[in-house]
Design a protein around this motif. Structure first.
Motif, mmCIF file in Angstrom:
data_model
loop_
_atom_site.group_PDB
_atom_site.id
_atom_site.type_symbol
_atom_site.label_atom_id
_atom_site.label_comp_id
_atom_site.label_asym_id
_atom_site.label_seq_id
_atom_site.Cartn_x
_atom_site.Cartn_y
_atom_site.Cartn_z
ATOM 1 N N ALA A 118 49.146 34.110 38.373
ATOM 2 C CA ALA A 118 48.622 35.532 38.077
ATOM 3 C C ALA A 118 47.683 35.959 39.258
ATOM 4 O O ALA A 118 47.968 36.979 39.968
ATOM 5 N N PHE A 119 46.585 35.180 39.442
ATOM 6 C CA PHE A 119 45.694 35.617 40.564
ATOM 7 C C PHE A 119 45.795 35.178 42.046
ATOM 8 O O PHE A 119 45.061 35.580 43.064
ATOM 9 N N ILE A 120 46.840 34.479 42.343
ATOM 10 C CA ILE A 120 47.440 34.119 43.690
ATOM 11 C C ILE A 120 48.830 34.832 43.832
ATOM 12 O O ILE A 120 48.879 35.555 44.859
ATOM 13 N N VAL A 121 49.719 34.480 43.102
ATOM 14 C CA VAL A 121 51.177 34.718 43.419
ATOM 15 C C VAL A 121 51.129 36.123 43.255
ATOM 16 O O VAL A 121 51.744 37.056 44.001
ATOM 17 N N GLU A 122 50.813 36.806 42.286
ATOM 18 C CA GLU A 122 50.980 38.256 41.683
ATOM 19 C C GLU A 122 49.983 39.266 42.553
ATOM 20 O O GLU A 122 50.294 40.362 42.500
ATOM 21 N N ALA A 123 48.869 38.632 42.769
ATOM 22 C CA ALA A 123 47.705 39.467 43.628
ATOM 23 C C ALA A 123 48.199 40.109 44.725
ATOM 24 O O ALA A 123 47.918 41.332 45.044
ATOM 25 N N GLN A 124 49.285 39.301 45.550
ATOM 26 C CA GLN A 124 49.689 40.210 46.629
ATOM 27 C C GLN A 124 50.536 41.539 46.690
ATOM 28 O O GLN A 124 50.450 42.650 47.220
ATOM 29 N N ALA A 125 51.207 41.513 45.269
ATOM 30 C CA ALA A 125 51.722 42.905 44.989
ATOM 31 C C ALA A 125 51.296 43.622 43.970
ATOM 32 O O ALA A 125 51.888 44.510 43.423
ATOM 33 N N ALA A 126 49.872 43.619 43.628
ATOM 34 C CA ALA A 126 49.208 44.104 42.472
ATOM 35 C C ALA A 126 48.776 45.433 42.951
ATOM 36 O O ALA A 126 49.262 46.716 42.359
ATOM 37 N N SER A 127 47.910 45.528 43.663
ATOM 38 C CA SER A 127 47.425 46.988 44.016
ATOM 39 C C SER A 127 46.608 47.051 45.470
ATOM 40 O O SER A 127 46.281 45.914 45.963
ATOM 41 N N PRO A 128 46.486 48.024 46.119
ATOM 42 C CA PRO A 128 45.641 48.126 47.276
ATOM 43 C C PRO A 128 44.267 47.088 47.339
ATOM 44 O O PRO A 128 44.022 46.295 48.238
ATOM 45 N N ALA A 129 43.360 47.483 46.339
ATOM 46 C CA ALA A 129 42.005 47.020 46.209
ATOM 47 C C ALA A 129 42.262 45.436 45.888
ATOM 48 O O ALA A 129 41.560 44.609 46.388
ATOM 49 N N PHE B 197 40.994 42.620 36.318
ATOM 50 C CA PHE B 197 41.776 41.562 37.270
ATOM 51 C C PHE B 197 41.131 41.178 38.253
ATOM 52 O O PHE B 197 40.825 39.873 38.752
ATOM 53 N N LEU B 198 40.321 42.290 39.043
ATOM 54 C CA LEU B 198 39.266 41.867 40.081
ATOM 55 C C LEU B 198 38.439 40.779 39.825
ATOM 56 O O LEU B 198 38.296 39.950 40.513
ATOM 57 N N GLU B 199 37.893 41.091 38.582
ATOM 58 C CA GLU B 199 36.720 39.963 38.282
ATOM 59 C C GLU B 199 37.107 38.544 37.877
ATOM 60 O O GLU B 199 36.680 37.580 38.224
ATOM 61 N N GLY B 200 38.483 38.590 37.277
ATOM 62 C CA GLY B 200 39.304 37.360 36.920
ATOM 63 C C GLY B 200 39.543 36.747 38.219
ATOM 64 O O GLY B 200 39.376 35.675 38.509
ATOM 65 N N PHE B 201 39.887 37.438 39.329
ATOM 66 C CA PHE B 201 40.334 36.833 40.754
ATOM 67 C C PHE B 201 39.171 36.481 41.039
ATOM 68 O O PHE B 201 38.946 35.211 42.030
ATOM 69 N N ARG B 202 37.974 37.163 41.179
ATOM 70 C CA ARG B 202 36.606 36.712 41.729
ATOM 71 C C ARG B 202 36.336 35.564 41.099
ATOM 72 O O ARG B 202 35.841 34.623 42.028
ATOM 73 N N ILE B 203 36.341 35.220 40.055
ATOM 74 C CA ILE B 203 36.105 33.922 39.412
ATOM 75 C C ILE B 203 36.563 32.873 39.815
ATOM 76 O O ILE B 203 36.411 31.790 40.284
ATOM 77 N N MET B 204 38.246 33.010 39.643
ATOM 78 C CA MET B 204 39.058 31.966 40.038
ATOM 79 C C MET B 204 38.792 31.645 41.660
ATOM 80 O O MET B 204 38.848 30.544 42.008
ATOM 81 N N SER B 205 38.833 32.569 42.161
ATOM 82 C CA SER B 205 38.712 32.279 43.755
ATOM 83 C C SER B 205 37.514 31.706 44.106
ATOM 84 O O SER B 205 37.240 30.676 45.033
ATOM 85 N N TYR C 65 41.708 35.460 30.710
ATOM 86 C CA TYR C 65 42.744 34.517 30.451
ATOM 87 C C TYR C 65 43.931 35.351 29.740
ATOM 88 O O TYR C 65 45.062 35.157 30.112
ATOM 89 N N ALA C 66 43.605 36.616 29.269
ATOM 90 C CA ALA C 66 44.559 37.355 28.598
ATOM 91 C C ALA C 66 45.281 37.954 29.826
ATOM 92 O O ALA C 66 46.519 38.274 29.847
ATOM 93 N N ILE C 67 44.666 38.611 30.680
ATOM 94 C CA ILE C 67 45.132 39.542 31.776
ATOM 95 C C ILE C 67 46.058 38.420 32.793
ATOM 96 O O ILE C 67 47.115 38.849 33.068
ATOM 97 N N ALA C 68 45.573 37.196 32.838
ATOM 98 C CA ALA C 68 46.057 36.350 33.834
ATOM 99 C C ALA C 68 47.589 35.834 32.903
ATOM 100 O O ALA C 68 48.634 35.834 33.793
ATOM 101 N N HIS C 69 47.707 35.545 31.536
ATOM 102 C CA HIS C 69 48.666 35.294 31.023
ATOM 103 C C HIS C 69 49.748 36.341 31.081
ATOM 104 O O HIS C 69 51.005 36.096 31.207
ATOM 105 N N CYS C 70 49.240 37.688 30.738
ATOM 106 C CA CYS C 70 50.115 38.747 30.895
ATOM 107 C C CYS C 70 50.855 39.008 31.946
ATOM 108 O O CYS C 70 52.048 39.332 32.439
#
Length: 246
Positions: A139-150, A90-98, A49-54
């Motif tokens: 965080a995990f959809i919109v910002e993911a596209q511009a986050a990092s290659p991984a 972030f990747l683990e948070g993305f994995r859970i949300m997805s 939640y913290a990384i998503a918020h930030c």
């Protein structure tokens, strides 16, 4: 500490993320007496939640470790006991949300309703998750596209899984209606790209008429897949869908 990243299997995904108010409360005094796995689970969810918020607030590049740990109320030591770095968290948070989004859609498709109604329910479940948790979606959809290659790779892998879900649903339709055309990989990718665009727009236009936008998404999806008969009947009072292609 090992730097190896071993994503949990799909069966270990939580069915729900606890309400943010519950998670962001500090652990009770004497939490050291709680089982370590219980404490760590709470800390991991707090950090998600913290990384998503930030990230939703500042973007991925400008989010610092200090931002994350301060918002979560955990120490850097605790963070590094759970994750190797910001990207790993972030990747683990993305994995859970997805995983939760896909689980919701699959559950809607696995019902006794008609094939058309299952699709409507699945897209609604997808939309509801975005509307209910706009911060996580941003965080995990919109910002993911511009986050990092991984992270972009993880997003692409998730989109490929969405294409597989649609493909499986189409197989069921073709079994009942052989005249339904085969969907090419390009078509599936365009449908998933449309879903992604819809998700991005939903996080930016939360005050819009959600039902009308969801109707547009369903009509676009069905038309792209050659289900013109069903697409024409969307919005009508009839629940007799008839042949999907005419």
């Amino acid at each position: 500490m090992s730097n190896a990243r071993k994503p949990a299997s799909a069966r270990n995904l939580p069915t729900e993320i606890a309400p943010i108010g519950d998670v962001m409360r500090k652990l009770p005094r004497g939490s050291s007496s709680l089982p370590k796995n219980v404490v760590q689970h709470a800390q991991r969810i707090r950090l998600f939640y913290a990384i998503a918020h930030c990230v939703a607030d500042k973007g991925y590049a400008d989010t610092t470790m200090t931002d994350i740990t301060r918002h979560a109320g955990v120490s850097r030591t605790t963070f590094y006991e759970l994750f190797t770095d910001k990207e790993h968290c972030f990747l683990e948070g993305f994995r859970i949300m997805s995983g939760i989004h896909m689980q919701s859609a699959r559950s809607a498709l696995d019902t006794s309703e008609s094939l058309a109604d299952r699709s409507i329910a699945a897209l609604k479940a997808y939309n509801d998750r975005i509307v209910e948790q706009p911060m996580l979606a941003k965080a995990f959809i919109v910002e993911a596209q511009a986050a990092s290659p991984a992270i972009r790779k993880a997003l692409q892998q998730a989109q490929a899984q969405w294409a597989d879900i649609i493909k499986d649903w189409l197989k069921q339709i073709r079994a009942a209606h052989p005249d339904v055309p085969l969907a090419t990989e390009n078509t599936l990718q365009m449908v998933v790209a449309g879903m992604y665009r819809f998700a991005v727009d939903t996080t930016r236009h939360t005050g819009d008429d959600t039902d009308a936008r969801l109707l547009d998404l369903t009509r676009f999806t069905w038309s792209a897949l050659g289900l013109y008969g069903w697409a024409r009947k969307l919005g009508s009072t009839t629940r007799r869908w008839g042949a999907p292609t005419r």
